[in-house]
Write an enzyme that holds these catalytic residues in place. Structure first.
Site, PDB file in Angstrom:
ATOM      1  N   ASP A 108      -4.904  -8.576   5.282  1.00  0.00           N
ATOM      2  CA  ASP A 108      -3.697  -8.743   4.481  1.00  0.00           C
ATOM      3  C   ASP A 108      -3.128 -10.155   4.581  1.00  0.00           C
ATOM      4  O   ASP A 108      -2.240 -10.523   3.806  1.00  0.00           O
ATOM      5  CB  ASP A 108      -2.613  -7.747   4.922  1.00  0.00           C
ATOM      6  CG  ASP A 108      -2.903  -6.334   4.452  1.00  0.00           C
ATOM      7  OD1 ASP A 108      -3.523  -6.198   3.384  1.00  0.00           O
ATOM      8  OD2 ASP A 108      -2.522  -5.381   5.145  1.00  0.00           O
ATOM      9  N   ASN A 156      39.495 -33.031  -8.638  1.00  0.00           N
ATOM     10  CA  ASN A 156      40.415 -33.916  -7.915  1.00  0.00           C
ATOM     11  C   ASN A 156      39.942 -35.367  -7.927  1.00  0.00           C
ATOM     12  O   ASN A 156      40.729 -36.297  -8.119  1.00  0.00           O
ATOM     13  CB  ASN A 156      40.588 -33.434  -6.476  1.00  0.00           C
ATOM     14  CG  ASN A 156      41.546 -32.267  -6.378  1.00  0.00           C
ATOM     15  OD1 ASN A 156      42.410 -32.093  -7.231  1.00  0.00           O
ATOM     16  ND2 ASN A 156      41.393 -31.457  -5.358  1.00  0.00           N
ATOM     17  N   ASP A 199      38.044 -28.398   3.615  1.00  0.00           N
ATOM     18  CA  ASP A 199      36.802 -27.917   4.225  1.00  0.00           C
ATOM     19  C   ASP A 199      37.077 -26.887   5.316  1.00  0.00           C
ATOM     20  O   ASP A 199      36.304 -25.938   5.502  1.00  0.00           O
ATOM     21  CB  ASP A 199      36.004 -29.086   4.798  1.00  0.00           C
ATOM     22  CG  ASP A 199      35.203 -29.812   3.724  1.00  0.00           C
ATOM     23  OD1 ASP A 199      34.923 -29.189   2.685  1.00  0.00           O
ATOM     24  OD2 ASP A 199      34.888 -30.997   3.914  1.00  0.00           O
ATOM     25  N   ASP A 228       0.861  -1.174   0.000  1.00  0.00           N
ATOM     26  CA  ASP A 228       0.000   0.000   0.000  1.00  0.00           C
ATOM     27  C   ASP A 228       0.900   1.226   0.000  1.00  0.00           C
ATOM     28  O   ASP A 228       2.063   1.157   0.367  1.00  0.00           O
ATOM     29  CB  ASP A 228      -0.884  -0.020   1.249  1.00  0.00           C
ATOM     30  CG  ASP A 228      -2.022   0.984   1.172  1.00  0.00           C
ATOM     31  OD1 ASP A 228      -2.061   1.763   0.200  1.00  0.00           O
ATOM     32  OD2 ASP A 228      -2.856   0.988   2.093  1.00  0.00           O
ATOM     33  N   ASN A 247      40.631 -33.594   2.102  1.00  0.00           N
ATOM     34  CA  ASN A 247      39.267 -33.073   2.090  1.00  0.00           C
ATOM     35  C   ASN A 247      38.958 -32.318   3.382  1.00  0.00           C
ATOM     36  O   ASN A 247      38.308 -31.272   3.379  1.00  0.00           O
ATOM     37  CB  ASN A 247      38.281 -34.225   1.904  1.00  0.00           C
ATOM     38  CG  ASN A 247      36.860 -33.739   1.730  1.00  0.00           C
ATOM     39  OD1 ASN A 247      36.559 -33.021   0.795  1.00  0.00           O
ATOM     40  ND2 ASN A 247      35.989 -34.134   2.655  1.00  0.00           N
TER      41      ASN A 247
END
Length: 854
Positions: A601, A665, A694, A336, A690
């Site tokens: 609404d 990889n 990470d 509005d 790994n």
């Protein structure tokens, strides 16, 4: 229909139980419960939550992380290794699993707690009588036998029996599926034992909402013992999948298919080449782990959690973390004009008769109507009451015909000096349609065509200059038990009230900023097109072609979709027409946000991709919204959108980097297994690689995001992720094969030296590539955050140093010759440059931006 029948059955059953339960309580009408009594009941009946909160202790969350399939496989591999005598491998695998879980748990726990603390700020509340005082408390602390007070806009906090009620209408759609409001009163009736107690006129239920009127009630049941709790427990359905969840699911399928192919391929090759079966199995398993972004849940949770905290500093509260991505994806914002383009602080500046002469009588009648109204107080009523006025002590309220959005008017019946007067105020067209007379200088005249034309010209003139205009009318009535809509006829038009609500000073600037950032603002207002056009023109919105509510009713859904996409301003629209506009825009592929704060609404807030409300809104609106603004401001909204895009941008960095580097990889390892007489890297080395990789990424949530990224709406793009994996991954493999050649032909590497050399090269290349992939532009101009830069460089340094530490023998490493590091520098440098070139091409090919069509 099936839902409704089951709902009514559960309501009937539960309400009878509640009636028996309530009979055992004795509520003090003057003081309510004491805080001590309330605490005892809370302990006995539990929190007032229709669905038991899905909270778990830290220990349970840790155990659930151990239940992850990959973690289980790794632990089994560790046990098998220990069983066959590979104690070192078993210990290494176990340590890495435990450390990963601890990091995941700590990061996720903190982000969840932070998000929970933000949700508490906008938790629903209830007004209860405790120790003789009416106080607002969190809804979950309401207990049986509490006295509660209800008014228009409230969500009923628990099942309750009415003690007092005035003009009470309740929306029970959440319980029975019926959309029309139901009248309620405090009369003692036999309906409480009716087969469908939802029809009982003296009972209200948790989850329903007050449309109009006021009431006082005594709570009969809370939480899962309520009718709504019963239905939720039996008929609960998973909410519609959000775009964020859908994107995560599609990404999971992509990774799953890739992992399955590579693992199956490696196992077949290893068996064919007669490698050690256990080592081959561990190698294949390590490949699967290496390709899987197991930190994705943690990275997502932490990133969105940090985004929620940053948004809260911008006065934006996120109720559900997943809504952040939808917020950032939004390309159309509907609202509005009042409180968005304007301040929302109305000021009564004129009160005139039908032909434009100043009239104090018009203000007096309007003041009586606004003072006695029992519905939600709005800025217009507040402006009337604040304005200088005459004493109305001689007026006494008799009855009220509540406001609704179809009539767009409200009537009060008041007694004054023994005379009953019906006083109406509302939208000029609606009020004038009920009038047969008009009053000028105290004289009543017939409202003929000429008078109607003059009156219409008067309020249209006010509207054309941006004034919000209401008409006021009255008539004397005879005494009767109740007054209804049928009584709203043959009134006398007293005149008009004009209110000013000037545009916000920064409205035009913020609207232009939103447009530049890919968000189109559309105004959906109930005001006349004259007011809408004037206000929109002052803030730079194109109000030349305004679509009216009456025109919308004549359009099919497909026609409305085309019109809604091109139109910037809609006037004289009802709540249901707003709902249709939002659905139409969504059907054209837009991510639609809607901001609302009123009772009606709620349907539009739920229909929008992003429901936005404000902290001062009625409970119904706040409950339906996903985003709550602590300050109703377009600037605050804009800042929240930017923070949402930043959070999602960091999640995408992890996905793009992880999938492309990991795939390269793992592909290299799978290919190397074809021609090497030994495994290219030991399983424990793959897992360590790994794990360190990470670790470098756990600080991604702190990273800066390119300004170019946040200037357009962003959505999940699985195609772009797949392209990064399929194009950048093989580039990584090319450099891996180059490393293989150098190790075998130049450095004449033994098995352990080969493992060590490739471990270091693999870790350095896939970790440092983060500095390239993290930005769509020039990596030298877009600086990473300090935590991300530090963790990334530390991980690479750790990988280079490990072969020279006492742990080298345990991990199967051997010291590398100095010349290898010169080779490493050249390989990594050229690799990063090549990835930069390909990345820019991919960014142009895979356009993740939602194209707007304006």
């Amino acid at each position: 229909m099936e839902f409704r029948l089951q709902a009514e059955l559960f309501v009937a059953k539960r309400f009878r139980l509640k009636a028996e339960l309530h009979a055992g309580y004795k509520t003090r009408m003057d003081k309510g419960l004491t805080n001590r009594e309330a605490a005892q009941r809370l302990l006995k009946f539990g929190p007032n939550d229709p669905i038991a909160p899905q909270r778990s202790t830290g220990l349970v969350q840790i155990l659930l992380m151990f239940a992850n399939p990959l973690v289980i496989i790794l632990l089994i591999a560790s046990a098998v290794s220990a069983f066959v005598g590979e104690i070192v491998n078993a210990v290494i695998i176990s340590i890495m699993v435990i450390v990963s879980i601890v990091i995941n748990f700590v990061q996720t726990w903190h982000s969840q707690r932070a998000a929970e603390s933000l949700r508490v700020q906008v938790a629903p509340t209830a007004t209860v009588l405790r120790d003789g005082k009416w106080v607002n408390i969190p809804r979950r602390k309401v207990v049986p036998d509490d006295l509660i007070r209800l008014s228009a806009g409230d969500i009923v906090p628990a099942d309750a029996r009415l003690l007092q009620a005035k003009d009470l209408h309740v929306n029970q759609a959440a319980l029975t599926g019926e959309s029309l409001p139901v009248a309620k009163d405090a009369a003692v009736t036999v309906e409480t034992t009716h087969e469908n107690p939802a029809n009982a006129s003296n009972a209200v239920f948790l989850g329903t909402s007050i449309v109009s009127g006021t009431a006082t009630a005594v709570v009969t049941a809370t939480g899962q013992n309520t009718s709504f709790g019963d239905i939720v427990a039996r008929l609960a359905a998973r909410p519609p999948e959000t775009e964020f969840e859908r994107g995560t699911r599609q990404f999971g399928y992509l990774i799953m298919k890739t992992v399955f192919f590579l693992v199956f391929f490696v196992l077949i090759v290893s068996i064919a080449m007669r490698h050690d079966p256990l080592e081959s199995m561990l190698f294949a398993l390590a490949l699967a782990v290496g390709l899987t972004p197991e930190f994705l849940p943690m990275i997502t949770s932490v990133t969105l959690g940090r985004g929620a905290i940053h948004m809260s500093r911008q006065k934006v509260i996120v109720k559900h973390l997943e809504a952040i991505q939808n917020f950032g994806s939004m390309d159309i914002f509907c609202s509005d004009k009042t409180g968005t383009l304007t301040s929302g602080e109305m000021e009564l500046n004129r009160h005139i008769d039908p032909v434009g002469n100043a009239s104090n009588r018009v203000h007096l009648l309007g003041f009586v109507n606004a003072s006695f109204e029992s519905g939600v107080k709005n800025p217009i009523d507040e402006a009337i009451v604040k304005h200088e006025h005459e004493d109305i002590d001689q007026f006494r309220k008799i009855d009220e015909i509540p406001f609704d959005f179809e009539r767009r008017r409200l009537s009060i019946v008041a007694e004054h000096n023994g005379e009953l007067i019906l006083i109406m105020k509302g939208a000029p067209e609606s009020v004038i349609s009920c009038c047969s007379w008009l009053e000028i200088d105290g004289n009543q005249q017939t409202l003929d065509a000429e008078a109607l034309s003059k009156s219409t010209a008067t309020f249209e003139g006010l509207s054309a200059t941006g004034n919000r205009t209401l008409a006021v009318a009255y008539k004397t009535v005879t005494k009767q038990d109740a007054y209804r809509i049928d009584d709203e006829k043959d009134l006398v038009l007293a005149g008009f009230l004009a209110f000013s609500d000037p545009p916000l000073p920064d409205a035009a600037e913020v609207i232009e900023s939103l447009r530049r950032d890919g968000v189109m603002v559309k105004i959906l207002t109930g005001d006349s097109e004259l007011v809408a056009r004037h206000v929109c023109s002052e803030v730079g919105l194109d109000g030349a072609d305004i679509v009216l509510g009456d025109q919308i009713d004549k359009m099919s859904d497909s026609a409305l979709a085309q019109v809604a996409e091109k139109t910037r301003v809609f006037a004289r629209v009802s709540p249901m027409q707003k709902h249709r506009i939002i659905i139409a825009l969504k059907s054209r592929g837009h991510v639609v946000g809607f901001m609302g704060d009123g009772i009606n609404d709620a349907p539009s807030l739920q229909a929008a991709d992003v429901g936005i409300s404000v902290s001062t809104a009625v409970d119904v609106a706040k409950d339906a919204a996903e985003i709550i603004l602590l300050e109703r401001s377009l600037r605050v909204l804009h800042q929240g959108i930017i923070e949402g895009r930043k959070a999602f941008g960091n999640v995408m960095k992890y996905l793009l980097m992880g999938t492309s580097s990991n795939f390269g990889n793992m592909f290299s390892m799978a290919a190397a297994a074809l021609f090497l007489p030994f495994l290219p890297m030991l399983p424990t080395q793959i897992l360590l690689n790994n794990f360190l990789y990470d670790l470098a990424q756990i600080t991604i949530p702190t990273d800066n995001v390119d300004s170019t990224y946040i200037h357009k709406p962003r959505r999940w793009d699985i195609k772009m992720i797949r392209n990064f994996m399929l194009y950048i991954g093989p580039i990584s493999s090319i450099y891996d094969f180059l490393t293989f050649y150098a190790l075998l032909k130049i450095f004449h590497a033994s098995e352990s030296l080969f493992h060590t050399g490739w471990f270091v090269e693999s870790l350095a290349s896939q970790t440092l590539v983060l500095f390239v992939i993290r930005t769509a532009g020039n990596p030298f101009r877009s600086r990473p955050s300090a935590p991300l830069a530090i963790t990334t460089l530390l991980v690479v340094l750790t990988g280079c140093v490990l072969p020279f530490t006492p742990l080298a023998g345990v991990l199967g490493f051997t010291p590398l010759p100095p010349m290898f590091f010169l080779f490493l520098f050249g390989v990594v440098s050229t690799y990063l440059m090549l990835v930069e070139l390909v990345k820019r091409r991919l960014m142009r090919w895979s356009n993740p931006v939602l194209h707007t069509r304006f």
